[in-house]
Scaffold this motif. Structure first.
Motif, PDB file in Angstrom:
ATOM      1  N   ALA A 191       0.820  -1.207   0.000  1.00 24.52           N
ATOM      2  CA  ALA A 191       0.000   0.000   0.000  1.00 24.52           C
ATOM      3  C   ALA A 191       0.857   1.260   0.000  1.00 24.52           C
ATOM      4  CB  ALA A 191      -0.933   0.000   1.199  1.00 24.52           C
ATOM      5  N   ARG A 223      -7.911  -3.005  -4.700  1.00 22.38           N
ATOM      6  CA  ARG A 223      -9.009  -2.555  -3.827  1.00 22.38           C
ATOM      7  C   ARG A 223      -8.636  -2.749  -2.354  1.00 22.38           C
ATOM      8  NH1 ARG A 223     -12.088  -5.070  -7.958  1.00 22.38           N
ATOM      9  NH2 ARG A 223     -12.304  -6.994  -6.713  1.00 22.38           N
ATOM     10  N   ALA A 226      -6.188  -0.073  -1.337  1.00 21.16           N
ATOM     11  CA  ALA A 226      -6.841   1.232  -1.184  1.00 21.16           C
ATOM     12  C   ALA A 226      -7.476   1.348   0.197  1.00 21.16           C
ATOM     13  CB  ALA A 226      -7.891   1.420  -2.279  1.00 21.16           C
ATOM     14  N   ARG A 227      -8.083   0.263   0.675  1.00 22.11           N
ATOM     15  CA  ARG A 227      -8.666   0.282   2.029  1.00 22.11           C
ATOM     16  C   ARG A 227      -7.579   0.439   3.084  1.00 22.11           C
ATOM     17  NH1 ARG A 227     -12.383  -3.472  -0.322  1.00 22.11           N
ATOM     18  NH2 ARG A 227     -11.004  -5.237   0.130  1.00 22.11           N
ATOM     19  N   ARG A 229      -4.728   1.983   2.730  1.00 23.26           N
ATOM     20  CA  ARG A 229      -4.253   3.379   2.724  1.00 23.26           C
ATOM     21  C   ARG A 229      -5.223   4.283   3.464  1.00 23.26           C
ATOM     22  NH1 ARG A 229      -3.673   2.110  -2.925  1.00 23.26           N
ATOM     23  NH2 ARG A 229      -1.527   1.441  -3.365  1.00 23.26           N
ATOM     24  N   GLN A 230      -6.500   3.998   3.325  1.00 25.18           N
ATOM     25  CA  GLN A 230      -7.529   4.841   3.932  1.00 25.18           C
ATOM     26  C   GLN A 230      -7.592   4.675   5.444  1.00 25.18           C
ATOM     27  OE1 GLN A 230     -11.473   4.080   2.439  1.00 25.18           O
ATOM     28  NE2 GLN A 230     -12.332   5.930   3.343  1.00 25.18           N
ATOM     29  N   THR A 231      -7.445   3.448   5.919  1.00 18.90           N
ATOM     30  CA  THR A 231      -7.621   3.170   7.351  1.00 18.90           C
ATOM     31  C   THR A 231      -6.315   3.115   8.130  1.00 18.90           C
ATOM     32  OG1 THR A 231      -7.535   0.762   6.986  1.00 18.90           O
ATOM     33  CG2 THR A 231      -9.703   1.834   6.829  1.00 18.90           C
ATOM     34  N   GLY A 232      -5.198   2.896   7.439  1.00 13.39           N
ATOM     35  CA  GLY A 232      -3.920   2.778   8.123  1.00 13.39           C
ATOM     36  C   GLY A 232      -3.655   1.403   8.689  1.00 13.39           C
TER      37      GLY A 232
END
Length: 296
Positions: A191, A223, A226-227, A229-232
């Motif tokens: 990520a 996909r 991407a999750r 990266r968004q949530t850490g």
């Protein structure tokens, strides 16, 4: 006998004011004049024992808070030091390259601090910094806690905190390897990559699967990343081993670079998303111990 009537009297009896000064000094330095402090037991100090060291601290802290050079006058005024005292200290710090003297009358921090910073950073060991926090996280969750680093297209397990009461056997031993795309920590590293590097990884490895839950298609992996990266955080939902789930948070160095992943492993039915705050806080604490000052 009157004072001055005989030399022997003056030699045997010390001057009263000197005696009083010695007594006063001893009483100030002894918490209890009737008892002797245990050997090695000293009260905690809040200031340097040597005054010049405290003055050096003042000057260094002052220069560290300024982006440009400062004049001797400004340094003297802001530290409260006499100009001659400040000048002597600055001259000695310049000799050691702790202070730079770019032009007459101005001073700034020297390159020696940068050299020492590189040495300290090189001496910091992520495993040493992580071990105690990992053990605390294991006690809080009751599940194995893993520390992993990237090595090429795989992660390597470098440390683990677990016990016989964890409720599961250790699947990967310390020193064991696993593909990036099948592990929670490996997904964190992917990520952090540019999209073209993720595609290159998929082409290079072919995204092999280990279980029916393994992600083996690039689109699905993208996909998933991407999750992350968004949530850490990233997850392994029985993708490496059936019956085992993992979740990981990243550990970053003083430059903000991802250098390791901290993960919790648990039997699938026991994995608790409520552990995520503790996991992220522990990873952040380890990052801070390595010099990272920003929230990741």
């Amino acid at each position: 006998m009157a004072a001055g009537s005989g030399g022997p009297v003056r030699r045997l009896k010390p001057a009263p004011e000197n005696l009083n000064m010695r007594k006063s000094s001893l009483l100030r330095n002894a918490p209890n004049s009737n008892t002797r402090a245990p050997r090695g037991a000293r009260p905690p100090r809040t200031a340097p024992a040597i005054q010049v060291i405290e003055r050096i601290y003042q000057i260094i802290d002052l220069l560290a808070g300024r982006q440009g050079a400062m004049t001797l006058t400004d340094i003297s005024e802001q530290t409260g030091l006499h100009p001659s005292t400040a000048h002597r200290i600055l001259s000695d710090l310049t000799l050691g390259r702790f202070v730079d003297h770019p032009q007459a009358g101005s001073y700034r921090l020297g390159m020696r601090w940068l050299e020492l910073g590189h040495i300290v950073r090189a001496q910091l060991n992520v495993r040493d910094a992580a071990l105690a926090p990992m053990q605390a996280l294991h006690r809080a969750t009751g599940q194995p806690v893993n520390l992993s680093v990237r090595q090429g297209d795989e992660i390597v397990y470098v440390e683990r905190a677990w016990s016989a009461h964890s409720g599961m056997q250790v699947i990967r031993a310390i020193g064991g390897h696993a593909p990036l795309h099948l592990t929670s920590t490996g997904k964190l590293f992917l990520a952090a990559e540019e999209p073209h590097r993720v595609r290159a990884y998929a082409t290079r490895t072919g995204l092999p699967g280990h279980t029916r839950n393994s992600i083996t298609q690039l689109a699905a992996l993208e996909r998933e990343l991407a999750r992350a990266r968004q949530t850490g955080v990233a997850h392994d939902n029985e993708e490496l081993e059936l019956g085992v789930r993992c979740m990981a948070a990243g550990i970053h160095d003083d430059q903000g670079k991802l250098i390791a992943g901290l993960s919790i492993s648990a039997p699938s039915e026991r994995m608790d998303e409520g552990w995520l705050p503790k996991l992220k806080a522990t990873a952040s604490a380890i990052s801070a111990a390595l010099g990272n000052s920003g929230a990741q």
